[in-house]
Enzyme design. Structure first.
Site, PDB file in Angstrom:
ATOM      1  N   GLU A 223       0.822  -1.217   0.000  1.00 14.47           N
ATOM      2  CA  GLU A 223       0.000   0.000   0.000  1.00 14.47           C
ATOM      3  C   GLU A 223       0.853   1.264   0.000  1.00 14.47           C
ATOM      4  O   GLU A 223       0.359   2.352   0.270  1.00 14.47           O
ATOM      5  CB  GLU A 223      -0.937   0.004   1.207  1.00 14.47           C
ATOM      6  CG  GLU A 223      -0.285   0.207   2.545  1.00 14.47           C
ATOM      7  CD  GLU A 223       0.186  -1.065   3.217  1.00 14.47           C
ATOM      8  OE1 GLU A 223       0.307  -1.075   4.455  1.00 14.47           O
ATOM      9  OE2 GLU A 223       0.441  -2.065   2.504  1.00 14.47           O
ATOM     10  N   ARG A 243      -1.684  18.814  -0.361  1.00 12.86           N
ATOM     11  CA  ARG A 243      -2.804  18.824  -1.315  1.00 12.86           C
ATOM     12  C   ARG A 243      -3.283  17.400  -1.577  1.00 12.86           C
ATOM     13  O   ARG A 243      -4.490  17.134  -1.622  1.00 12.86           O
ATOM     14  CB  ARG A 243      -2.361  19.491  -2.615  1.00 12.86           C
ATOM     15  CG  ARG A 243      -3.491  19.719  -3.611  1.00 12.86           C
ATOM     16  CD  ARG A 243      -2.956  20.274  -4.931  1.00 12.86           C
ATOM     17  NE  ARG A 243      -2.100  21.426  -4.697  1.00 12.86           N
ATOM     18  CZ  ARG A 243      -0.980  21.661  -5.361  1.00 12.86           C
ATOM     19  NH1 ARG A 243      -0.560  20.810  -6.281  1.00 12.86           N
ATOM     20  NH2 ARG A 243      -0.270  22.735  -5.110  1.00 12.86           N
TER      21      ARG A 243
END
Length: 310
Positions: A223, A243
Protein backbone atom coordinates in the site's frame (compact mmCIF):
# COMPACT_ATOMS: atom_id res chain seq x y z
CA UNK A 1 -13.82 -12.49 -77.34
CA UNK A 2 -13.54 -12.60 -73.55
CA UNK A 3 -15.59 -14.99 -71.49
CA UNK A 4 -18.13 -13.43 -69.03
CA UNK A 5 -16.46 -15.29 -66.17
CA UNK A 6 -13.13 -13.76 -67.16
CA UNK A 7 -14.74 -10.30 -67.16
CA UNK A 8 -16.20 -10.94 -63.69
CA UNK A 9 -12.83 -12.13 -62.42
CA UNK A 10 -11.06 -9.08 -63.83
CA UNK A 11 -13.66 -6.73 -62.35
CA UNK A 12 -13.28 -8.42 -58.96
CA UNK A 13 -9.50 -8.29 -59.19
CA UNK A 14 -9.50 -4.57 -60.08
CA UNK A 15 -12.00 -3.84 -57.29
CA UNK A 16 -9.89 -5.73 -54.75
CA UNK A 17 -6.73 -4.00 -55.95
CA UNK A 18 -8.48 -0.66 -55.65
CA UNK A 19 -9.60 -1.47 -52.10
CA UNK A 20 -6.06 -2.54 -51.21
CA UNK A 21 -4.61 0.71 -52.58
CA UNK A 22 -7.19 2.71 -50.63
CA UNK A 23 -6.35 0.79 -47.46
CA UNK A 24 -2.63 1.36 -47.95
CA UNK A 25 -3.22 5.05 -48.60
CA UNK A 26 -5.35 5.30 -45.46
CA UNK A 27 -2.69 3.54 -43.41
CA UNK A 28 0.01 5.87 -44.74
CA UNK A 29 -2.09 8.89 -43.82
CA UNK A 30 -2.38 7.57 -40.29
CA UNK A 31 1.29 6.65 -39.95
CA UNK A 32 2.85 8.51 -37.05
CA UNK A 33 6.51 9.27 -36.56
CA UNK A 34 8.08 8.28 -33.24
CA UNK A 35 11.35 8.15 -31.38
CA UNK A 36 11.74 5.04 -29.20
CA UNK A 37 14.53 4.97 -26.60
CA UNK A 38 16.52 1.76 -27.11
CA UNK A 39 19.26 2.51 -24.56
CA UNK A 40 19.81 5.14 -21.90
CA UNK A 41 17.97 6.71 -18.96
CA UNK A 42 14.54 6.71 -20.60
CA UNK A 43 14.73 3.23 -22.14
CA UNK A 44 11.50 1.98 -23.81
CA UNK A 45 9.81 5.38 -23.74
CA UNK A 46 8.11 6.57 -26.91
CA UNK A 47 7.98 10.18 -28.09
CA UNK A 48 5.60 11.15 -30.86
CA UNK A 49 7.01 13.62 -33.38
CA UNK A 50 4.54 16.42 -33.95
CA UNK A 51 4.81 20.05 -35.02
CA UNK A 52 7.36 21.92 -37.10
CA UNK A 53 10.28 21.37 -34.70
CA UNK A 54 11.14 18.85 -31.98
CA UNK A 55 14.15 19.70 -29.80
CA UNK A 56 16.09 16.85 -28.16
CA UNK A 57 18.36 17.59 -25.20
CA UNK A 58 18.89 17.91 -21.44
CA UNK A 59 17.16 21.29 -21.09
CA UNK A 60 13.97 21.31 -19.02
CA UNK A 61 12.05 22.82 -21.94
CA UNK A 62 13.29 20.30 -24.54
CA UNK A 63 10.51 18.50 -26.41
CA UNK A 64 12.34 15.22 -25.75
CA UNK A 65 14.27 15.55 -22.49
CA UNK A 66 16.99 12.95 -21.91
CA UNK A 67 19.08 12.83 -18.72
CA UNK A 68 22.44 11.82 -20.12
CA UNK A 69 25.45 14.00 -19.23
CA UNK A 70 26.89 13.37 -22.69
CA UNK A 71 23.86 15.10 -24.23
CA UNK A 72 23.90 18.89 -24.65
CA UNK A 73 21.06 21.05 -23.34
CA UNK A 74 19.86 21.58 -26.92
CA UNK A 75 21.54 18.69 -28.66
CA UNK A 76 19.59 18.14 -31.89
CA UNK A 77 16.26 18.90 -33.50
CA UNK A 78 13.89 17.20 -35.90
CA UNK A 79 12.34 19.35 -38.63
CA UNK A 80 9.55 18.78 -41.13
CA UNK A 81 10.89 19.78 -44.55
CA UNK A 82 8.39 19.01 -47.29
CA UNK A 83 7.54 15.31 -47.09
CA UNK A 84 10.71 14.50 -45.11
CA UNK A 85 11.66 14.62 -41.46
CA UNK A 86 15.24 15.79 -40.97
CA UNK A 87 17.42 15.52 -37.88
CA UNK A 88 19.91 18.36 -37.40
CA UNK A 89 22.73 18.59 -34.88
CA UNK A 90 22.59 21.88 -32.92
CA UNK A 91 26.33 22.22 -32.36
CA UNK A 92 26.33 19.62 -29.59
CA UNK A 93 29.49 18.80 -27.65
CA UNK A 94 29.55 15.10 -28.58
CA UNK A 95 27.80 15.15 -31.94
CA UNK A 96 24.83 13.27 -33.36
CA UNK A 97 25.25 9.92 -35.09
CA UNK A 98 22.72 8.23 -37.36
CA UNK A 99 23.46 4.55 -38.06
CA UNK A 100 26.95 5.11 -36.59
CA UNK A 101 27.77 8.01 -38.94
CA UNK A 102 28.19 11.52 -37.56
CA UNK A 103 25.82 13.94 -39.22
CA UNK A 104 25.09 17.65 -39.41
CA UNK A 105 21.71 17.18 -41.09
CA UNK A 106 20.14 13.92 -42.21
CA UNK A 107 16.82 12.83 -43.76
CA UNK A 108 15.40 10.19 -41.43
CA UNK A 109 14.20 6.82 -42.69
CA UNK A 110 12.13 4.23 -40.88
CA UNK A 111 14.37 2.20 -38.56
CA UNK A 112 17.26 4.69 -38.34
CA UNK A 113 19.28 4.45 -35.11
CA UNK A 114 20.28 7.79 -33.55
CA UNK A 115 23.07 7.92 -30.98
CA UNK A 116 23.31 10.93 -28.65
CA UNK A 117 25.83 11.32 -25.86
CA UNK A 118 27.58 8.35 -24.29
CA UNK A 119 24.73 5.94 -23.67
CA UNK A 120 21.50 7.08 -25.36
CA UNK A 121 20.28 5.39 -28.54
CA UNK A 122 16.97 6.27 -30.19
CA UNK A 123 15.17 4.55 -33.02
CA UNK A 124 13.18 6.58 -35.53
CA UNK A 125 10.11 4.73 -36.75
CA UNK A 126 6.71 5.13 -38.35
CA UNK A 127 3.82 3.32 -36.71
CA UNK A 128 0.12 3.20 -37.48
CA UNK A 129 -2.47 3.43 -34.73
CA UNK A 130 -2.55 -0.35 -34.25
CA UNK A 131 1.21 -0.64 -33.80
CA UNK A 132 1.22 2.45 -31.61
CA UNK A 133 -1.35 0.82 -29.34
CA UNK A 134 0.61 -2.45 -29.29
CA UNK A 135 3.88 -0.71 -28.43
CA UNK A 136 2.18 1.25 -25.66
CA UNK A 137 0.69 -1.94 -24.21
CA UNK A 138 4.11 -3.64 -24.26
CA UNK A 139 5.69 -0.59 -22.64
CA UNK A 140 3.01 -0.47 -19.94
CA UNK A 141 3.25 -4.20 -19.23
CA UNK A 142 6.99 -3.93 -18.64
CA UNK A 143 7.04 -0.76 -16.57
CA UNK A 144 3.66 -0.38 -14.86
CA UNK A 145 1.91 -2.07 -11.96
CA UNK A 146 -0.99 -4.12 -13.33
CA UNK A 147 -3.51 -3.14 -10.63
CA UNK A 148 -2.90 0.58 -10.14
CA UNK A 149 -1.30 1.48 -13.52
CA UNK A 150 1.38 3.42 -11.60
CA UNK A 151 5.00 2.73 -12.55
CA UNK A 152 6.37 -0.37 -10.86
CA UNK A 153 9.06 -0.56 -8.19
CA UNK A 154 11.85 -1.65 -10.54
CA UNK A 155 11.30 1.20 -12.95
CA UNK A 156 11.07 3.66 -10.05
CA UNK A 157 14.35 2.47 -8.51
CA UNK A 158 16.16 2.55 -11.86
CA UNK A 159 14.97 6.08 -12.60
CA UNK A 160 15.64 7.25 -9.04
CA UNK A 161 19.35 6.43 -9.26
CA UNK A 162 19.64 8.24 -12.58
CA UNK A 163 17.78 11.29 -11.26
CA UNK A 164 19.83 11.47 -8.04
CA UNK A 165 23.11 11.19 -9.94
CA UNK A 166 21.95 13.96 -12.28
CA UNK A 167 20.91 16.43 -9.55
CA UNK A 168 24.09 15.80 -7.57
CA UNK A 169 26.21 16.71 -10.60
CA UNK A 170 24.13 19.74 -11.55
CA UNK A 171 23.15 20.95 -8.05
CA UNK A 172 19.45 20.78 -8.92
CA UNK A 173 16.41 20.09 -6.76
CA UNK A 174 14.81 16.66 -6.50
CA UNK A 175 11.99 15.78 -4.10
CA UNK A 176 10.56 12.43 -3.10
CA UNK A 177 7.16 11.80 -1.51
CA UNK A 178 6.64 8.40 0.10
CA UNK A 179 3.10 7.70 1.28
CA UNK A 180 0.99 4.77 2.35
CA UNK A 181 -2.66 4.11 3.15
CA UNK A 182 -3.44 4.34 6.85
CA UNK A 183 -4.66 1.09 8.48
CA UNK A 184 -4.77 -0.70 5.12
CA UNK A 185 -4.64 -4.14 6.75
CA UNK A 186 -7.82 -3.22 8.58
CA UNK A 187 -9.46 -2.41 5.23
CA UNK A 188 -8.61 -5.89 3.90
CA UNK A 189 -9.64 -7.64 7.10
CA UNK A 190 -12.92 -5.74 7.47
CA UNK A 191 -14.11 -5.32 3.88
CA UNK A 192 -12.17 -8.01 1.99
CA UNK A 193 -9.33 -8.03 -0.52
CA UNK A 194 -11.50 -6.89 -3.44
CA UNK A 195 -12.28 -3.76 -1.45
CA UNK A 196 -8.56 -3.41 -0.78
CA UNK A 197 -7.80 -3.60 -4.50
CA UNK A 198 -10.48 -0.99 -5.17
CA UNK A 199 -8.94 1.35 -2.58
CA UNK A 200 -5.44 0.91 -4.04
CA UNK A 201 -6.68 1.65 -7.56
CA UNK A 202 -8.67 4.71 -6.50
CA UNK A 203 -5.86 6.15 -4.38
CA UNK A 204 -3.50 5.68 -7.33
CA UNK A 205 -5.92 7.44 -9.67
CA UNK A 206 -6.28 10.39 -7.30
CA UNK A 207 -2.53 10.62 -6.76
CA UNK A 208 -1.83 10.36 -10.48
CA UNK A 209 -4.14 13.30 -11.12
CA UNK A 210 -2.03 15.58 -8.88
CA UNK A 211 1.38 15.05 -10.51
CA UNK A 212 2.96 16.88 -13.44
CA UNK A 213 3.90 15.16 -16.68
CA UNK A 214 7.58 15.26 -15.70
CA UNK A 215 6.99 13.69 -12.26
CA UNK A 216 7.21 9.94 -11.69
CA UNK A 217 4.42 8.24 -9.74
CA UNK A 218 5.04 4.62 -8.72
CA UNK A 219 3.70 1.85 -6.53
CA UNK A 220 6.63 1.12 -4.24
CA UNK A 221 5.09 -2.01 -2.73
CA UNK A 222 1.90 -3.13 -1.01
CA UNK A 223 0.00 0.00 0.00
CA UNK A 224 3.05 2.30 -0.28
CA UNK A 225 3.50 4.72 -3.20
CA UNK A 226 6.13 7.23 -4.26
CA UNK A 227 6.18 10.46 -6.25
CA UNK A 228 9.49 11.75 -7.61
CA UNK A 229 9.47 15.45 -8.52
CA UNK A 230 12.19 17.02 -10.66
CA UNK A 231 13.24 20.58 -9.96
CA UNK A 232 11.03 20.88 -6.86
CA UNK A 233 12.48 22.02 -3.49
CA UNK A 234 11.40 20.50 -0.19
CA UNK A 235 8.83 23.14 0.84
CA UNK A 236 7.05 23.01 -2.53
CA UNK A 237 6.97 19.22 -2.37
CA UNK A 238 5.40 19.58 1.07
CA UNK A 239 2.63 21.72 -0.44
CA UNK A 240 1.99 19.02 -3.05
CA UNK A 241 1.93 16.36 -0.30
CA UNK A 242 -0.62 18.30 1.77
CA UNK A 243 -2.80 18.82 -1.32
CA UNK A 244 -2.69 15.08 -1.96
CA UNK A 245 -3.46 14.23 1.68
CA UNK A 246 -6.49 16.52 1.69
CA UNK A 247 -7.68 15.20 -1.69
CA UNK A 248 -7.68 11.60 -0.46
CA UNK A 249 -9.19 12.47 2.93
CA UNK A 250 -12.04 14.28 1.18
CA UNK A 251 -12.68 11.64 -1.48
CA UNK A 252 -15.55 9.16 -1.22
CA UNK A 253 -14.46 5.51 -1.22
CA UNK A 254 -17.44 3.23 -1.65
CA UNK A 255 -17.20 -0.46 -2.49
CA UNK A 256 -20.41 -2.44 -3.14
CA UNK A 257 -22.46 0.19 -1.36
CA UNK A 258 -20.21 0.34 1.71
CA UNK A 259 -18.27 3.51 2.56
CA UNK A 260 -14.61 2.85 3.36
CA UNK A 261 -12.84 5.68 5.27
CA UNK A 262 -9.40 6.28 3.76
CA UNK A 263 -6.52 8.59 4.71
CA UNK A 264 -2.80 8.58 3.93
CA UNK A 265 0.41 9.50 5.74
CA UNK A 266 3.16 11.16 3.71
CA UNK A 267 6.88 11.64 4.27
CA UNK A 268 8.83 14.08 2.09
CA UNK A 269 12.57 14.40 1.54
CA UNK A 270 14.55 16.39 -0.99
CA UNK A 271 18.03 17.01 -2.31
CA UNK A 272 19.86 19.23 -1.46
CA UNK A 273 17.87 19.90 1.75
CA UNK A 274 19.01 16.39 2.67
CA UNK A 275 22.38 15.59 1.14
CA UNK A 276 22.32 12.09 -0.36
CA UNK A 277 24.81 10.02 -2.31
CA UNK A 278 22.28 7.69 -3.93
CA UNK A 279 18.62 6.95 -4.39
CA UNK A 280 18.33 4.54 -1.46
CA UNK A 281 19.41 7.29 0.93
CA UNK A 282 16.70 9.58 -0.42
CA UNK A 283 14.14 6.79 0.11
CA UNK A 284 15.44 6.27 3.66
CA UNK A 285 15.03 9.98 4.40
CA UNK A 286 11.46 10.11 3.05
CA UNK A 287 10.59 6.84 4.82
CA UNK A 288 11.87 8.22 8.14
CA UNK A 289 9.51 11.19 7.77
CA UNK A 290 6.67 8.84 6.76
CA UNK A 291 7.08 6.63 9.83
CA UNK A 292 7.21 9.68 12.07
CA UNK A 293 3.95 10.92 10.52
CA UNK A 294 2.36 7.55 11.33
CA UNK A 295 3.78 7.56 14.88
CA UNK A 296 2.23 10.98 15.49
CA UNK A 297 -1.25 9.79 14.58
CA UNK A 298 -1.37 9.28 10.78
CA UNK A 299 -3.24 11.33 8.18
CA UNK A 300 -0.50 13.96 8.09
CA UNK A 301 2.54 15.18 6.16
CA UNK A 302 6.04 15.45 7.59
CA UNK A 303 9.15 16.89 5.93
CA UNK A 304 12.62 15.49 6.46
CA UNK A 305 15.44 18.00 7.10
CA UNK A 306 19.10 17.16 7.47
CA UNK A 307 21.08 13.95 7.24
CA UNK A 308 19.24 10.73 6.24
CA UNK A 309 19.56 7.57 8.37
CA UNK A 310 22.31 5.16 7.28
Amino acid sequence: MSHPLDDDFEATRVANLGELQQELAARQKHDRAYLIVLAGANVSEMYRIEGAEIVIGRASNASVRLLDDGISRRHARILQVGPDLLIEDLGSSNGTLVNDRQITRHALRDGDKIRLGSSTILQFTYQDHLMESFQQQMYDAALRDALTKAYNRKYFLDRLEIEVAYVRRHQAHLSLLMFDIDHFKRVNDTFGHLAGDYVLSRVAKLAGSTVRAEDLFARYGGEEFSILCRGVPLENAGILAERLRMLIEGAVFEHEGIRVPITVSIGVAAHPSTTVDNGLQLIAAADEALYEAKRLGRNRVLLKHGTPPY
